[in-house]
Enzyme design. Sequence first.
Site, mmCIF file in Angstrom:
data_model
loop_
_atom_site.group_PDB
_atom_site.id
_atom_site.type_symbol
_atom_site.label_atom_id
_atom_site.label_comp_id
_atom_site.label_asym_id
_atom_site.label_seq_id
_atom_site.Cartn_x
_atom_site.Cartn_y
_atom_site.Cartn_z
ATOM 1 N N HIS A 60 0.835 -1.203 0.000
ATOM 2 C CA HIS A 60 0.000 0.000 0.000
ATOM 3 C C HIS A 60 0.875 1.261 0.000
ATOM 4 O O HIS A 60 1.176 1.815 1.049
ATOM 5 C CB HIS A 60 -0.900 -0.031 1.234
ATOM 6 C CG HIS A 60 -2.033 0.945 1.201
ATOM 7 N ND1 HIS A 60 -3.248 0.671 1.775
ATOM 8 C CD2 HIS A 60 -2.152 2.183 0.677
ATOM 9 C CE1 HIS A 60 -4.063 1.706 1.605
ATOM 10 N NE2 HIS A 60 -3.401 2.645 0.944
ATOM 11 N N LEU A 63 2.623 6.508 -4.949
ATOM 12 C CA LEU A 63 3.787 7.092 -5.624
ATOM 13 C C LEU A 63 3.421 8.353 -6.408
ATOM 14 O O LEU A 63 4.308 9.045 -6.900
ATOM 15 C CB LEU A 63 4.424 6.056 -6.557
ATOM 16 C CG LEU A 63 5.044 4.848 -5.857
ATOM 17 C CD1 LEU A 63 5.659 3.894 -6.882
ATOM 18 C CD2 LEU A 63 6.090 5.275 -4.829
ATOM 19 N N ARG A 64 2.132 8.626 -6.569
ATOM 20 C CA ARG A 64 1.593 9.874 -7.123
ATOM 21 C C ARG A 64 1.835 10.072 -8.626
ATOM 22 O O ARG A 64 1.167 10.902 -9.238
ATOM 23 C CB ARG A 64 2.149 11.100 -6.384
ATOM 24 C CG ARG A 64 1.888 11.103 -4.884
ATOM 25 C CD ARG A 64 0.431 11.028 -4.539
ATOM 26 N NE ARG A 64 0.167 11.268 -3.117
ATOM 27 C CZ ARG A 64 -0.887 10.830 -2.469
ATOM 28 N NH1 ARG A 64 -1.798 10.102 -3.110
ATOM 29 N NH2 ARG A 64 -1.066 11.101 -1.195
ATOM 30 N N ASN A 94 -4.789 5.754 -7.326
ATOM 31 C CA ASN A 94 -5.395 7.096 -7.374
ATOM 32 C C ASN A 94 -4.418 8.143 -7.877
ATOM 33 O O ASN A 94 -4.104 9.130 -7.220
ATOM 34 C CB ASN A 94 -5.978 7.490 -6.021
ATOM 35 C CG ASN A 94 -4.956 7.454 -4.890
ATOM 36 O OD1 ASN A 94 -3.889 6.864 -5.008
ATOM 37 N ND2 ASN A 94 -5.295 8.097 -3.781
ATOM 38 N N ASP A 154 -8.596 2.698 -3.372
ATOM 39 C CA ASP A 154 -8.147 3.309 -2.117
ATOM 40 C C ASP A 154 -8.243 4.824 -2.155
ATOM 41 O O ASP A 154 -7.842 5.458 -3.134
ATOM 42 C CB ASP A 154 -6.721 2.900 -1.799
ATOM 43 C CG ASP A 154 -6.279 3.461 -0.460
ATOM 44 O OD1 ASP A 154 -6.914 3.118 0.555
ATOM 45 O OD2 ASP A 154 -5.340 4.273 -0.436
ATOM 46 N N HIS A 234 -5.789 -0.731 5.618
ATOM 47 C CA HIS A 234 -5.588 0.108 6.813
ATOM 48 C C HIS A 234 -6.685 -0.010 7.876
ATOM 49 O O HIS A 234 -7.340 0.975 8.254
ATOM 50 C CB HIS A 234 -5.385 1.570 6.434
ATOM 51 C CG HIS A 234 -6.276 2.110 5.355
ATOM 52 N ND1 HIS A 234 -7.636 1.971 5.368
ATOM 53 C CD2 HIS A 234 -5.986 2.811 4.234
ATOM 54 C CE1 HIS A 234 -8.141 2.553 4.298
ATOM 55 N NE2 HIS A 234 -7.163 3.064 3.595
ATOM 56 N N ASN A 280 -6.526 9.259 6.756
ATOM 57 C CA ASN A 280 -7.717 8.460 6.456
ATOM 58 C C ASN A 280 -7.329 6.985 6.383
ATOM 59 O O ASN A 280 -6.525 6.612 5.532
ATOM 60 C CB ASN A 280 -8.299 8.920 5.119
ATOM 61 C CG ASN A 280 -9.560 8.161 4.728
ATOM 62 O OD1 ASN A 280 -9.943 7.183 5.344
ATOM 63 N ND2 ASN A 280 -10.194 8.613 3.652
ATOM 64 N N ASP A 307 0.782 2.679 3.728
ATOM 65 C CA ASP A 307 -0.107 3.739 3.239
ATOM 66 C C ASP A 307 0.673 5.051 3.115
ATOM 67 O O ASP A 307 0.173 6.136 3.459
ATOM 68 C CB ASP A 307 -1.327 3.910 4.138
ATOM 69 C CG ASP A 307 -2.430 4.743 3.481
ATOM 70 O OD1 ASP A 307 -2.310 5.058 2.280
ATOM 71 O OD2 ASP A 307 -3.398 5.107 4.166
#
Length: 437
Positions: A60, A63-64, A94, A154, A234, A280, A307
């Site tokens: 999890h 890396l954007r 995401n 996620d 998570h 979150n 995360d």
Amino acid sequence: MTAYVIRNANVLGVQVADLRIVDGVITDIGPAIGADLDTTDAETLDASGLIALPGLVDLHTHLREPGREDAETVETGTRSAATGGFTLVHAMANTDPVADTAGVVEQVWRLGREHGYCDVAPVGAVTVGLGGEQLAELGAMADSAARVRVFSDDGKCVSDAVLMRRALEYVKAFDGVIAQHSQEPRLTEGAQMNEGELSGILGLTGWPAVAEEAIIARDVLLAEHVGSRLHVCHLSTRGSVEIVRWAKSRGIDVTAEVTPHHLLLTDELAATYDPLYKVNPPLRTADDVAALREGLAEGIIDIVATDHAPHPSEDKECEWAAAAFGMTGLETALSVVQHAMVDTGLLDWAGVAERMSAKPAEIGRVAAHGRPLAVGEPANVVLYDPAATRVVRREDSVSRSRNTPYAGIELPGKVVATFLRGRPTVLGGAIVEEVSA
């Protein structure tokens, strides 16, 4: 030939041994093997006092890239991962564009292969654009060069029960798993922190535990009904631990993860109004933290996953309500686990290897990682100094972002070296530059 001899390593904390690595494979392991072998062409490392672990695997990681390279890139994120002892990370979907097609997951996979600080296994989105309305190209992503086996929206919950059932049924064809972000959206509208007495005092909208627990309960029943694999992202509450315990007692194929920050930090930190502690799911109570530690020790919670959620400074250096959710975690994960689990006697180092390497690789169906430290196995190795201590400083971060919640906190341990298929990505605690795949 590329060869290393690692001398006097404490393998999993139970056996002092030498390891010989040749061309990416462990070729010998045992007491004082270096004295019996020709080491002319091998570089020797003294690992006295260091724990040898298999390379860590994170199920999890954010890396954007593509889309938010101001927060992190595949290169900076994998450098951060290697610094923390990881040899494989699963990159969440995401991004912008969302990783919901074969083309995007292959782009992320190839970026990981190009620079080689650690391997990258893309996670595919469950629904198109994370919109929760239409299934994404799950089969195409599974058949792509990236060979995706983990799918998750996620950051958003697949809240539609019919859609979740279809996703669970679909991934059975290729032994995939749906990793659910368990957050009932109607129960968390505008939520800012854990719901409780403190949220009322602070005037912040509460995030009830039942919003997580209700989704987990629904999804384990769906997984049982269709005979598919479910992974809970998570997990953060005592009630969630008990639901997963019940599901496993029934033989339901469910696994669960806990983050390092949920093993250590509590909702009391929200009283500072410092957005570094906004995450979150939210930080929970001390009782929840105790339950999470117990659940991880018992194996009810299967793995630790970071995360890792990097954000640029402008997304965190603002008022609490406007700040982004998330914390960085790759570089501190092993230290937090040592502090919360090993130093408290809840886990030994073999248990850490199981929960941070072997089991996450198994869940992600990644055959070349999470392997034992044994002859013939890939030389994915971490050397870790459990006796070291450090005060975490934001400016020391290898990640592009600095939103660590541990700044100013003294943590134990330090990753001294990381080997990816026999090539050092970290030596002496520092990144080895110009690593190639």
